[in-house]
Design a protein around this motif. Structure first.
Motif, PDB file in Angstrom:
ATOM      1  N   GLY A  34     -86.725 -40.028  29.097  1.00 38.19           N
ATOM      2  CA  GLY A  34     -88.076 -39.733  29.561  1.00 38.19           C
ATOM      3  C   GLY A  34     -88.122 -39.333  31.020  1.00 38.19           C
ATOM      4  N   VAL A  35     -87.384 -40.050  31.875  1.00 39.37           N
ATOM      5  CA  VAL A  35     -87.411 -39.729  33.303  1.00 39.37           C
ATOM      6  C   VAL A  35     -86.690 -38.407  33.557  1.00 39.37           C
ATOM      7  CG1 VAL A  35     -85.296 -40.947  34.012  1.00 39.37           C
ATOM      8  CG2 VAL A  35     -87.186 -40.719  35.603  1.00 39.37           C
ATOM      9  N   SER A  36     -85.666 -38.104  32.761  1.00 42.55           N
ATOM     10  CA  SER A  36     -84.994 -36.814  32.899  1.00 42.55           C
ATOM     11  C   SER A  36     -85.951 -35.672  32.595  1.00 42.55           C
ATOM     12  CB  SER A  36     -83.781 -36.741  31.961  1.00 42.55           C
ATOM     13  OG  SER A  36     -82.842 -37.745  32.267  1.00 42.55           O
ATOM     14  N   LEU A  37     -86.784 -35.863  31.572  1.00 43.58           N
ATOM     15  CA  LEU A  37     -87.786 -34.848  31.237  1.00 43.58           C
ATOM     16  C   LEU A  37     -88.834 -34.729  32.338  1.00 43.58           C
ATOM     17  CD1 LEU A  37     -88.377 -35.628  27.438  1.00 43.58           C
ATOM     18  CD2 LEU A  37     -87.060 -33.745  28.410  1.00 43.58           C
ATOM     19  N   ARG A  38     -89.297 -35.864  32.834  1.00 40.44           N
ATOM     20  CA  ARG A  38     -90.376 -35.856  33.825  1.00 40.44           C
ATOM     21  C   ARG A  38     -89.944 -35.252  35.154  1.00 40.44           C
ATOM     22  NH1 ARG A  38     -93.632 -41.347  34.032  1.00 40.44           N
ATOM     23  NH2 ARG A  38     -95.136 -39.925  34.974  1.00 40.44           N
ATOM     24  N   LEU A  39     -88.677 -35.398  35.499  1.00 36.57           N
ATOM     25  CA  LEU A  39     -88.175 -34.857  36.759  1.00 36.57           C
ATOM     26  C   LEU A  39     -87.548 -33.471  36.593  1.00 36.57           C
ATOM     27  CD1 LEU A  39     -86.542 -38.072  38.298  1.00 36.57           C
ATOM     28  CD2 LEU A  39     -88.802 -37.098  38.775  1.00 36.57           C
ATOM     29  N   SER A  40     -87.612 -32.951  35.385  1.00 35.82           N
ATOM     30  CA  SER A  40     -87.035 -31.635  35.126  1.00 35.82           C
ATOM     31  C   SER A  40     -87.821 -30.534  35.848  1.00 35.82           C
ATOM     32  CB  SER A  40     -87.022 -31.350  33.621  1.00 35.82           C
ATOM     33  OG  SER A  40     -86.630 -30.022  33.364  1.00 35.82           O
ATOM     34  N   PRO A  41     -87.140 -29.539  36.402  1.00 36.46           N
ATOM     35  CA  PRO A  41     -87.845 -28.411  37.019  1.00 36.46           C
ATOM     36  C   PRO A  41     -88.502 -27.488  35.996  1.00 36.46           C
ATOM     37  CG  PRO A  41     -85.473 -28.051  37.068  1.00 36.46           C
ATOM     38  CD  PRO A  41     -85.684 -29.438  36.567  1.00 36.46           C
ATOM     39  N   ILE A  42     -88.117 -27.653  34.725  1.00 37.96           N
ATOM     40  CA  ILE A  42     -88.722 -26.847  33.659  1.00 37.96           C
ATOM     41  C   ILE A  42     -90.068 -27.467  33.306  1.00 37.96           C
ATOM     42  CG2 ILE A  42     -88.447 -25.962  31.321  1.00 37.96           C
ATOM     43  CD1 ILE A  42     -85.410 -26.263  31.697  1.00 37.96           C
ATOM     44  N   ARG A  43     -91.126 -26.706  33.466  1.00 42.73           N
ATOM     45  CA  ARG A  43     -92.474 -27.262  33.387  1.00 42.73           C
ATOM     46  C   ARG A  43     -92.791 -27.882  32.038  1.00 42.73           C
ATOM     47  NH1 ARG A  43     -97.314 -23.801  35.803  1.00 42.73           N
ATOM     48  NH2 ARG A  43     -96.044 -24.306  37.635  1.00 42.73           N
ATOM     49  N   TRP A  44     -92.425 -27.222  30.947  1.00 40.99           N
ATOM     50  CA  TRP A  44     -92.812 -27.744  29.635  1.00 40.99           C
ATOM     51  C   TRP A  44     -92.055 -29.033  29.294  1.00 40.99           C
ATOM     52  CZ3 TRP A  44     -89.618 -28.427  25.425  1.00 40.99           C
ATOM     53  CH2 TRP A  44     -88.382 -27.769  25.438  1.00 40.99           C
ATOM     54  N   LEU A  45     -90.818 -29.183  29.832  1.00 45.00           N
ATOM     55  CA  LEU A  45     -90.095 -30.439  29.631  1.00 45.00           C
ATOM     56  C   LEU A  45     -90.749 -31.569  30.432  1.00 45.00           C
ATOM     57  CD1 LEU A  45     -86.347 -29.304  29.749  1.00 45.00           C
ATOM     58  CD2 LEU A  45     -87.663 -30.031  27.749  1.00 45.00           C
ATOM     59  N   ALA A  46     -91.152 -31.266  31.663  1.00 38.81           N
ATOM     60  CA  ALA A  46     -91.850 -32.266  32.483  1.00 38.81           C
ATOM     61  C   ALA A  46     -93.169 -32.674  31.829  1.00 38.81           C
ATOM     62  CB  ALA A  46     -92.098 -31.716  33.879  1.00 38.81           C
ATOM     63  N   TRP A  47     -93.858 -31.697  31.247  1.00 36.95           N
ATOM     64  CA  TRP A  47     -95.127 -31.981  30.557  1.00 36.95           C
ATOM     65  C   TRP A  47     -94.876 -32.873  29.343  1.00 36.95           C
ATOM     66  CZ3 TRP A  47     -96.858 -30.920  25.591  1.00 36.95           C
ATOM     67  CH2 TRP A  47     -98.224 -31.127  25.375  1.00 36.95           C
ATOM     68  N   TYR A  52     -95.377 -38.241  26.713  1.00 36.75           N
ATOM     69  CA  TYR A  52     -94.791 -39.437  26.102  1.00 36.75           C
ATOM     70  C   TYR A  52     -95.182 -40.693  26.873  1.00 36.75           C
ATOM     71  CZ  TYR A  52     -91.078 -42.875  25.207  1.00 36.75           C
ATOM     72  OH  TYR A  52     -90.373 -44.023  24.949  1.00 36.75           O
ATOM     73  N   SER A  53     -95.014 -40.652  28.189  1.00 39.37           N
ATOM     74  CA  SER A  53     -95.314 -41.818  29.025  1.00 39.37           C
ATOM     75  C   SER A  53     -96.799 -42.177  28.984  1.00 39.37           C
ATOM     76  CB  SER A  53     -94.880 -41.541  30.459  1.00 39.37           C
ATOM     77  OG  SER A  53     -95.234 -42.608  31.303  1.00 39.37           O
ATOM     78  N   THR A  54     -97.658 -41.189  29.107  1.00 42.30           N
ATOM     79  CA  THR A  54     -99.101 -41.440  29.189  1.00 42.30           C
ATOM     80  C   THR A  54     -99.681 -41.923  27.870  1.00 42.30           C
ATOM     81  OG1 THR A  54     -99.297 -39.722  30.892  1.00 42.30           O
ATOM     82  CG2 THR A  54    -101.320 -40.416  29.782  1.00 42.30           C
ATOM     83  N   VAL A  55     -99.317 -41.261  26.785  1.00 45.37           N
ATOM     84  CA  VAL A  55     -99.895 -41.601  25.473  1.00 45.37           C
ATOM     85  C   VAL A  55     -99.446 -42.984  25.030  1.00 45.37           C
ATOM     86  CG1 VAL A  55     -99.915 -41.016  23.022  1.00 45.37           C
ATOM     87  CG2 VAL A  55    -100.183 -39.221  24.737  1.00 45.37           C
ATOM     88  N   ALA A 107     -91.333 -45.805  27.339  1.00 42.16           N
ATOM     89  CA  ALA A 107     -92.346 -45.120  28.144  1.00 42.16           C
ATOM     90  C   ALA A 107     -92.586 -45.856  29.459  1.00 42.16           C
ATOM     91  CB  ALA A 107     -93.653 -45.015  27.345  1.00 42.16           C
ATOM     92  N   TYR A 108     -92.628 -47.178  29.394  1.00 42.21           N
ATOM     93  CA  TYR A 108     -92.820 -47.957  30.619  1.00 42.21           C
ATOM     94  C   TYR A 108     -91.610 -47.824  31.554  1.00 42.21           C
ATOM     95  CZ  TYR A 108     -96.896 -50.242  28.555  1.00 42.21           C
ATOM     96  OH  TYR A 108     -98.134 -50.497  28.005  1.00 42.21           O
ATOM     97  N   LEU A 109     -90.417 -47.854  30.974  1.00 41.99           N
ATOM     98  CA  LEU A 109     -89.223 -47.757  31.807  1.00 41.99           C
ATOM     99  C   LEU A 109     -89.062 -46.367  32.412  1.00 41.99           C
ATOM    100  CD1 LEU A 109     -86.511 -49.828  29.907  1.00 41.99           C
ATOM    101  CD2 LEU A 109     -87.689 -50.400  32.019  1.00 41.99           C
ATOM    102  N   SER A 110     -89.534 -45.348  31.709  1.00 44.45           N
ATOM    103  CA  SER A 110     -89.456 -44.004  32.291  1.00 44.45           C
ATOM    104  C   SER A 110     -90.255 -43.941  33.584  1.00 44.45           C
ATOM    105  CB  SER A 110     -89.960 -42.957  31.291  1.00 44.45           C
ATOM    106  OG  SER A 110     -91.360 -43.023  31.122  1.00 44.45           O
ATOM    107  N   GLU A 111     -91.380 -44.657  33.628  1.00 41.68           N
ATOM    108  CA  GLU A 111     -92.184 -44.712  34.849  1.00 41.68           C
ATOM    109  C   GLU A 111     -91.460 -45.518  35.935  1.00 41.68           C
ATOM    110  OE1 GLU A 111     -95.420 -43.677  37.180  1.00 41.68           O
ATOM    111  OE2 GLU A 111     -94.977 -43.042  35.133  1.00 41.68           O
ATOM    112  N   ALA A 116     -88.126 -45.218  40.973  1.00 43.88           N
ATOM    113  CA  ALA A 116     -86.885 -45.566  41.665  1.00 43.88           C
ATOM    114  C   ALA A 116     -86.145 -44.319  42.134  1.00 43.88           C
ATOM    115  CB  ALA A 116     -85.993 -46.392  40.735  1.00 43.88           C
ATOM    116  N   PHE A 117     -86.057 -43.309  41.286  1.00 46.31           N
ATOM    117  CA  PHE A 117     -85.378 -42.071  41.670  1.00 46.31           C
ATOM    118  C   PHE A 117     -86.099 -41.388  42.829  1.00 46.31           C
ATOM    119  CE2 PHE A 117     -83.129 -41.880  37.459  1.00 46.31           C
ATOM    120  CZ  PHE A 117     -81.852 -41.732  37.984  1.00 46.31           C
TER     121      PHE A 117
END
Length: 229
Positions: A34-47, A52-55, A107-111, A116-117
């Motif tokens: 999840g954190v890899s997706l959220r920090l990705s420079p690719i917009r749709w992966l970050a979205w 996932y985290s929000t829902v 989802a909680y750990l991704s946040e 941390a990153f």
């Protein structure tokens, strides 16, 4: 004191511990994804990572447990005949519990991992690259050790909440210590005695967990504390 149900409840406590540990392992894996997706420079992966985290964090745990266990089982038995499986598939409560709790707390750990990153100065990665490290080496030798130190407090909180959330899995028939305590309470008509015993066992698990995680935090903070002196 427990009228012969002590061994039964201890057996349920062991199952509860297995559920909590297995769920946390899955949650760590999903949290890192999840954190890899959220920090990705690719917009749709970050979205996708943000979705996932929000829902998942916005839906009550009990609702998700019932939805995944009963809804997932219904969906599985609808799809199975299309793949040539005609027998009814009954989900294992332990496997369903591990999958559900792991999915929720991922989802909680991704946040937690994201915070941390982001707390690591960008110069750390740049310094690693300047020394000739590859991106893979920078991530695992420079960023991850620092991320672990910064994530331990949030990870500890998530672990304690997950441990308590294991009690919810008893609603789908898993014979954990809450399930066993409920059976003993119904048989003896002394619910206070057995639920108090279960509360004490949860307190023991969380207390031991805190001791272990505090030692882990000290281990990863030794160099930082020495540098501050």
């Amino acid at each position: 004191m427990l009228k012969g149900y002590g061994a039964v409840i201890l057996d349920g406590a062991w199952l509860t511990l297995q559920l909590a540990l297995s769920s946390m392992v899955l949650a760590i894996v999903l949290g890192l994804i999840g954190v890899s997706l959220r920090l990705s420079p690719i917009r749709w992966l970050a979205w996708l990572g943000d979705l996932y985290s929000t829902v998942i964090r916005g839906i009550p745990d009990l609702v998700l447990i019932l939805l995944i266990f009963y809804g997932g089982q219904d969906l599985l038995n609808r799809v199975a005949p299309m793949l040539g499986f005609d027998d009814y598939i009954d989900l294992n409560p332990l496997a369903a519990g591990i999958g559900t709790l792991g999915f929720i707390f991922g989802a909680y750990l991704s946040e937690t991992f994201r915070g941390a990153f982001m707390a690591i100065p960008k110069g750390q990665a740049e310094a690693g690259m300047a020394y000739g490290m590859s991106s893979f080496q920078v991530f695992f030798r420079v960023l991850v050790p620092q991320m672990i130190r910064l994530a331990i407090p949030g990870f500890t909180n998530n672990w304690l909440v997950l441990t308590k959330a294991t009690a919810l899995i008893s609603v789908v028939g898993l014979q954990d210590m809450m399930f066993k305590a409920k059976q003993a309470a119904d048989a003896t008509r002394e619910p206070f005695t057995f639920f108090l015993a279960v509360a004490a066992m949860y307190l023991v698990i969380t207390s031991v967990s805190l001791l272990i995680l505090r030692q882990l935090e000290k281990r990863y903070s030794v160099g930082v504390r020495a540098a501050d002196l």
